[in-house]
Write an enzyme that holds these catalytic residues in place. Structure first.
Site, PDB file in Angstrom:
ATOM      1  N   ASP A 196     -21.379  -2.296  34.007  1.00 54.01           N
ATOM      2  CA  ASP A 196     -21.857  -1.832  35.304  1.00 54.01           C
ATOM      3  C   ASP A 196     -23.381  -1.814  35.373  1.00 54.01           C
ATOM      4  O   ASP A 196     -23.979  -1.993  36.434  1.00 54.01           O
ATOM      5  CB  ASP A 196     -21.328  -0.400  35.494  1.00 54.01           C
ATOM      6  CG  ASP A 196     -21.077  -0.051  36.926  1.00 54.01           C
ATOM      7  OD1 ASP A 196     -21.637  -0.728  37.798  1.00 54.01           O
ATOM      8  OD2 ASP A 196     -20.333   0.897  37.172  1.00 54.01           O
TER       9      ASP A 196
ATOM     10  N   ASP B  80     -25.097  -5.911  35.835  1.00 48.84           N
ATOM     11  CA  ASP B  80     -25.124  -6.848  36.970  1.00 48.84           C
ATOM     12  C   ASP B  80     -26.486  -6.892  37.669  1.00 48.84           C
ATOM     13  O   ASP B  80     -27.032  -7.969  37.926  1.00 48.84           O
ATOM     14  CB  ASP B  80     -23.966  -6.585  37.969  1.00 48.84           C
ATOM     15  CG  ASP B  80     -23.898  -5.156  38.453  1.00 48.84           C
ATOM     16  OD1 ASP B  80     -24.724  -4.331  38.027  1.00 48.84           O
ATOM     17  OD2 ASP B  80     -23.011  -4.862  39.281  1.00 48.84           O
TER      18      ASP B  80
ATOM     19  N   ASP C 129     -18.387   0.316  42.848  1.00 46.89           N
ATOM     20  CA  ASP C 129     -18.595   1.657  42.271  1.00 46.89           C
ATOM     21  C   ASP C 129     -17.647   2.669  42.918  1.00 46.89           C
ATOM     22  O   ASP C 129     -17.081   3.524  42.240  1.00 46.89           O
ATOM     23  CB  ASP C 129     -20.045   2.125  42.488  1.00 46.89           C
ATOM     24  CG  ASP C 129     -21.044   1.372  41.625  1.00 46.89           C
ATOM     25  OD1 ASP C 129     -20.612   0.605  40.752  1.00 46.89           O
ATOM     26  OD2 ASP C 129     -22.255   1.565  41.833  1.00 46.89           O
TER      27      ASP C 129
HETATM   28  C1  LIG Z   1     -17.170   1.275  23.523  1.00 44.54           C
HETATM   29  C2  LIG Z   1     -18.057   0.135  23.104  1.00 44.54           C
HETATM   30  C3  LIG Z   1     -17.291  -1.133  23.012  1.00 44.54           C
HETATM   31  C4  LIG Z   1     -19.259  -0.053  23.996  1.00 44.54           C
HETATM   32  C5  LIG Z   1     -20.258   1.028  23.853  1.00 44.54           C
HETATM   33  C6  LIG Z   1     -21.522   0.715  24.526  1.00 44.54           C
HETATM   34  C7  LIG Z   1     -22.379   1.943  24.770  1.00 44.54           C
HETATM   35  C8  LIG Z   1     -23.539   2.017  23.859  1.00 44.54           C
HETATM   36  C9  LIG Z   1     -22.633   2.029  26.239  1.00 44.54           C
HETATM   37  C10 LIG Z   1     -23.963   2.467  26.724  1.00 44.54           C
HETATM   38  C11 LIG Z   1     -23.957   2.423  28.237  1.00 44.54           C
HETATM   39  C12 LIG Z   1     -25.288   2.593  28.901  1.00 44.54           C
HETATM   40  C13 LIG Z   1     -26.297   1.536  28.622  1.00 44.54           C
HETATM   41  C14 LIG Z   1     -25.124   2.644  30.394  1.00 44.54           C
HETATM   42  C15 LIG Z   1     -24.485   3.866  30.870  1.00 44.54           C
HETATM   43  C16 LIG Z   1     -24.595   4.029  32.367  1.00 44.54           C
HETATM   44  C17 LIG Z   1     -23.380   4.642  32.938  1.00 44.54           C
HETATM   45  C18 LIG Z   1     -23.132   6.019  32.465  1.00 44.54           C
HETATM   46  C19 LIG Z   1     -23.325   4.621  34.421  1.00 44.54           C
HETATM   47  C20 LIG Z   1     -23.309   3.308  35.052  1.00 44.54           C
HETATM   48  O1  LIG Z   1     -24.266   3.294  36.043  1.00 44.54           O
HETATM   49  C21 LIG Z   1     -24.554   2.014  36.459  1.00 44.54           C
HETATM   50  C22 LIG Z   1     -25.933   1.805  36.917  1.00 44.54           C
HETATM   51  C23 LIG Z   1     -25.947   1.449  38.364  1.00 44.54           C
HETATM   52  O2  LIG Z   1     -26.335   2.477  39.190  1.00 44.54           O
HETATM   53  P1  LIG Z   1     -26.689   2.130  40.702  1.00 44.54           P
HETATM   54  O3  LIG Z   1     -27.849   2.982  41.036  1.00 44.54           O
HETATM   55  O4  LIG Z   1     -26.791   0.689  40.976  1.00 44.54           O
HETATM   56  O5  LIG Z   1     -25.398   2.532  41.510  1.00 44.54           O
HETATM   57  C24 LIG Z   1     -25.520   3.288  42.655  1.00 44.54           C
HETATM   58  C25 LIG Z   1     -24.568   4.439  42.541  1.00 44.54           C
HETATM   59  O6  LIG Z   1     -23.227   3.991  42.510  1.00 44.54           O
HETATM   60  C26 LIG Z   1     -24.770   5.366  43.691  1.00 44.54           C
HETATM   61  O7  LIG Z   1     -23.816   6.397  43.566  1.00 44.54           O
HETATM   62  P2  LIG Z   1     -24.274   7.935  43.743  1.00 44.54           P
HETATM   63  O8  LIG Z   1     -25.040   7.968  45.028  1.00 44.54           O
HETATM   64  O9  LIG Z   1     -25.118   8.293  42.578  1.00 44.54           O
HETATM   65  O10 LIG Z   1     -22.994   8.670  43.827  1.00 44.54           O
HETATM   66  C27 LIG Z   1     -24.592   4.669  45.031  1.00 44.54           C
HETATM   67  O11 LIG Z   1     -25.001   5.538  46.045  1.00 44.54           O
HETATM   68  C28 LIG Z   1     -25.396   3.386  45.118  1.00 44.54           C
HETATM   69  O12 LIG Z   1     -24.994   2.690  46.267  1.00 44.54           O
HETATM   70  C29 LIG Z   1     -25.203   2.499  43.897  1.00 44.54           C
HETATM   71  O13 LIG Z   1     -26.053   1.403  43.996  1.00 44.54           O
HETATM   72  O14 LIG Z   1     -26.869   2.671  36.442  1.00 44.54           O
HETATM   73  C30 LIG Z   1     -27.514   2.096  35.323  1.00 44.54           C
HETATM   74  C31 LIG Z   1     -28.687   2.811  34.908  1.00 44.54           C
HETATM   75  C32 LIG Z   1     -28.358   4.087  34.197  1.00 44.54           C
HETATM   76  C33 LIG Z   1     -28.600   5.244  35.113  1.00 44.54           C
HETATM   77  C34 LIG Z   1     -29.186   4.162  32.955  1.00 44.54           C
HETATM   78  C35 LIG Z   1     -28.744   5.320  32.112  1.00 44.54           C
HETATM   79  C36 LIG Z   1     -29.303   5.199  30.763  1.00 44.54           C
HETATM   80  C37 LIG Z   1     -28.808   6.290  29.856  1.00 44.54           C
HETATM   81  C38 LIG Z   1     -29.924   6.717  28.973  1.00 44.54           C
HETATM   82  C39 LIG Z   1     -27.608   5.819  29.114  1.00 44.54           C
HETATM   83  C40 LIG Z   1     -27.091   6.846  28.177  1.00 44.54           C
HETATM   84  C41 LIG Z   1     -25.929   6.273  27.467  1.00 44.54           C
HETATM   85  C42 LIG Z   1     -25.413   7.226  26.420  1.00 44.54           C
HETATM   86  C43 LIG Z   1     -26.392   7.432  25.298  1.00 44.54           C
HETATM   87  C44 LIG Z   1     -24.087   6.679  25.937  1.00 44.54           C
HETATM   88  C45 LIG Z   1     -23.466   7.554  24.890  1.00 44.54           C
HETATM   89  C46 LIG Z   1     -22.201   8.151  25.371  1.00 44.54           C
HETATM   90  C47 LIG Z   1     -21.455   8.805  24.252  1.00 44.54           C
HETATM   91  C48 LIG Z   1     -20.100   9.112  24.734  1.00 44.54           C
HETATM   92  C49 LIG Z   1     -22.139  10.013  23.710  1.00 44.54           C
HETATM   93  N1  LIG Z   2     -23.803  -8.431  42.003  1.00 49.04           N
HETATM   94  C1  LIG Z   2     -24.998  -7.849  42.159  1.00 49.04           C
HETATM   95  C2  LIG Z   2     -25.271  -6.591  41.632  1.00 49.04           C
HETATM   96  C3  LIG Z   2     -26.507  -6.029  41.831  1.00 49.04           C
HETATM   97  N2  LIG Z   2     -27.461  -6.711  42.517  1.00 49.04           N
HETATM   98  C4  LIG Z   2     -28.796  -6.137  42.728  1.00 49.04           C
HETATM   99  O1  LIG Z   2     -29.084  -5.109  41.768  1.00 49.04           O
HETATM  100  C5  LIG Z   2     -29.197  -3.837  42.417  1.00 49.04           C
HETATM  101  C6  LIG Z   2     -28.498  -2.761  41.647  1.00 49.04           C
HETATM  102  O2  LIG Z   2     -28.996  -2.747  40.358  1.00 49.04           O
HETATM  103  P1  LIG Z   2     -28.397  -1.772  39.236  1.00 49.04           P
HETATM  104  O3  LIG Z   2     -29.203  -2.042  38.029  1.00 49.04           O
HETATM  105  O4  LIG Z   2     -28.626  -0.396  39.767  1.00 49.04           O
HETATM  106  O5  LIG Z   2     -26.966  -2.103  39.095  1.00 49.04           O
HETATM  107  C7  LIG Z   2     -28.630  -4.041  43.802  1.00 49.04           C
HETATM  108  O6  LIG Z   2     -29.226  -3.178  44.747  1.00 49.04           O
HETATM  109  C8  LIG Z   2     -28.971  -5.502  44.085  1.00 49.04           C
HETATM  110  O7  LIG Z   2     -30.309  -5.620  44.473  1.00 49.04           O
HETATM  111  C9  LIG Z   2     -27.181  -7.966  43.025  1.00 49.04           C
HETATM  112  O8  LIG Z   2     -28.042  -8.596  43.670  1.00 49.04           O
HETATM  113  N3  LIG Z   2     -25.956  -8.516  42.846  1.00 49.04           N
HETATM  114 MG    MG Z   3     -21.790  -0.930  39.869  1.00 46.59          MG
HETATM  115 MG    MG Z   4     -24.817  -2.265  38.986  1.00 47.15          MG
END
Ligand SMILES: CC(C)CCC[C@@H](C)CCC[C@@H](C)CCC[C@@H](C)CCOC[C@@H](COP(=O)(O)O[C@@H]1[C@H](O)[C@H](OP(=O)(O)O)[C@@H](O)[C@H](O)[C@H]1O)OCC[C@H](C)CCC[C@H](C)CCC[C@H](C)CCCC(C)C
Ligand SMILES: Nc1ccn([C@@H]2O[C@H](COP(=O)(O)O)[C@@H](O)[C@H]2O)c(=O)n1
Ligand code: MG
Ligand code: MG
Length: 188
Positions: free
Chosen positions: A65, A68, A90
Site C-alpha cells: 500500500d 504505489d 483504501d
Molecule cells: C510480513 C512480511 C512479509 C512483510 C513485513 C514488512 C514490514 C517491514 C512492513 C513495513 C510497512 C511500512 C513500510 C508501511 C506501513 C504503513 C501502513 C501501516 C499503512 C499504509 O498506509 C499507506 C500509505 C498511504 O497513505 P495515503 O495517505 O495515500 O492514504 C490516504 C488515506 O487512506 C486516507 O485515509 P484517512 O483519511 O487517514 O482515514 C485517505 O483520506 C486518503 O484519501 C488516502 O490517500 O501511507 C504510507 C506512509 C506511511 C504513513 C509511512 C509510515 C511509516 C512508519 C514509520 C512505518 C512503521 C512500520 C512499523 C515499524 C512496522 C512494524 C509493525 C510491527 C507489527 C511492530
Molecule cells: N495508483 C496510484 C497510486 C498513487 N498515485 C499517486 O500517489 C499518491 C498517494 O501516494 P501514497 O504514497 O500516499 O500512496 C496519490 O495521491 C497519487 O498522486 C498514483 O498516481 N497512482
Molecule cells: Mg492505498
Molecule cells: Mg498508496
C-alpha cells in the site's frame, strides 16, 4: 499524523523497493490493485479466525500500500485516476477488514459498526474538506496508518478485539479533530 511524520524517513527504503518494479514495467495502478487483493486475503483470514496469519498478510499488504504512490512519483506516472483508485481501494480494504473481523465473531457487531463508521467518517471528512478548499487535511491521532497498525499489532497477539475497541475510540476522536480543523480552515 504521528506515522505520517515518518514518511520522509522511510522514503529511501520504499524507493529502493520500487526500482526493480519500475524496471520491470509494473504500473502504480497494478500495485494499488495488488495491495487491495492482499488486504482482502487478510480480511478472509480474520473471517477464518486466524488472527496472526491475517496480521502478517496485512503487514505485507500495508507495505504494498505504501509502494504505489512511491512508484508513481519515481516514474513520473502520478495520475488523478491513480489517486482516486488508491483512496477507493483504501476504503474497500478498511471495510473488508472490519467486516472479516465481525464475520469471524472476533468482535461484536455494534463495536464493528462504530469502528467502521468512525473510520469512514475520518476519511470522508478529509475528502469533503479538501474538496471545499481546506488544503491537505491529514490531521488527527488515528489516520489510516495508525488504525491499520493497531489492528495488525493487536491481531499478532491474538487480541484484535482490543484493537477494534481502540480504533473505535481513536477514530471518533479523530472525527472531532478533523471537524475542528475543517471549521478553522473553512469558516469564512
Ligand atoms: C510480513 C512480511 C512479509 C512483510 C513485513 C514488512 C514490514 C517491514 C512492513 C513495513 C510497512 C511500512 C513500510 C508501511 C506501513 C504503513 C501502513 C501501516 C499503512 C499504509 O498506509 C499507506 C500509505 C498511504 O497513505 P495515503 O495517505 O495515500 O492514504 C490516504 C488515506 O487512506 C486516507 O485515509 P484517512 O483519511 O487517514 O482515514 C485517505 O483520506 C486518503 O484519501 C488516502 O490517500 O501511507 C504510507 C506512509 C506511511 C504513513 C509511512 C509510515 C511509516 C512508519 C514509520 C512505518 C512503521 C512500520 C512499523 C515499524 C512496522 C512494524 C509493525 C510491527 C507489527 C511492530
Ligand atoms: N495508483 C496510484 C497510486 C498513487 N498515485 C499517486 O500517489 C499518491 C498517494 O501516494 P501514497 O504514497 O500516499 O500512496 C496519490 O495521491 C497519487 O498522486 C498514483 O498516481 N497512482
Ligand atoms: Mg492505498
Ligand atoms: Mg498508496
Amino acid at each position: 499524523m504521528v506515522l505520517n511524520r515518518y514518511r520522509e524517513n522511510v522514503k529511501g527504503y520504499l524507493e529502493a523497493m520500487v526500482r526493480p518494479l519500475a524496471r520491470a514495467g509494473v504500473t502504480p495502478n497494478q500495485i494499488t490493485v495488488l495491495g487491495l487483493l492482499i488486504s482482502l486475503i487478510g480480511a478472509y483470514f480474520f473471517y477464518r479466525g486466524e488472527q496472526v496469519v491475517a496480521a502478517l498478510v496485512l503487514l505485507f499488504g500495508s507495505l504494498i500500500d505504501a509502494l504505489d504512490g512511491t512508484l508513481a512519483r519515481l516514474t513520473g506516472k502520478t495520475s488523478r485516476f491513480g489517486a482516486f483508485l488508491d483512496s477507493t481501494s483504501d476504503r474497500i480494504s478498511d471495510g473488508a477488514i472490519i467486516f472479516g473481523i465481525a464475520l469471524g465473531n472476533l468482535v461484536d457487531w455494534p463495536a464493528a459498526f462504530l469502528t467502521f463508521m468512525g473510520s469512514y467518517l475520518v476519511s470522508y471528512e478529509r475528502c469533503r474538506a479538501e474538496l471545499a478548499g481546506s488544503g491537505k487535511l491529514a490531521v488527527g491521532i488515528a489516520e489510516r496508518a495508525e488504525r491499520l497498525l493497531i489492528i495488525i499489532i493487536t491481531a499478532l497477539f491474538g487480541r484484535v478485539d482490543y484493537g477494534v475497541y481502540m480504533v473505535a475510540v481513536l477514530a471518533w476522536i479523530t472525527v472531532l479533530q478533523r471537524l475542528h480543523a475543517a471549521y478553522v480552515r473553512l469558516k469564512d
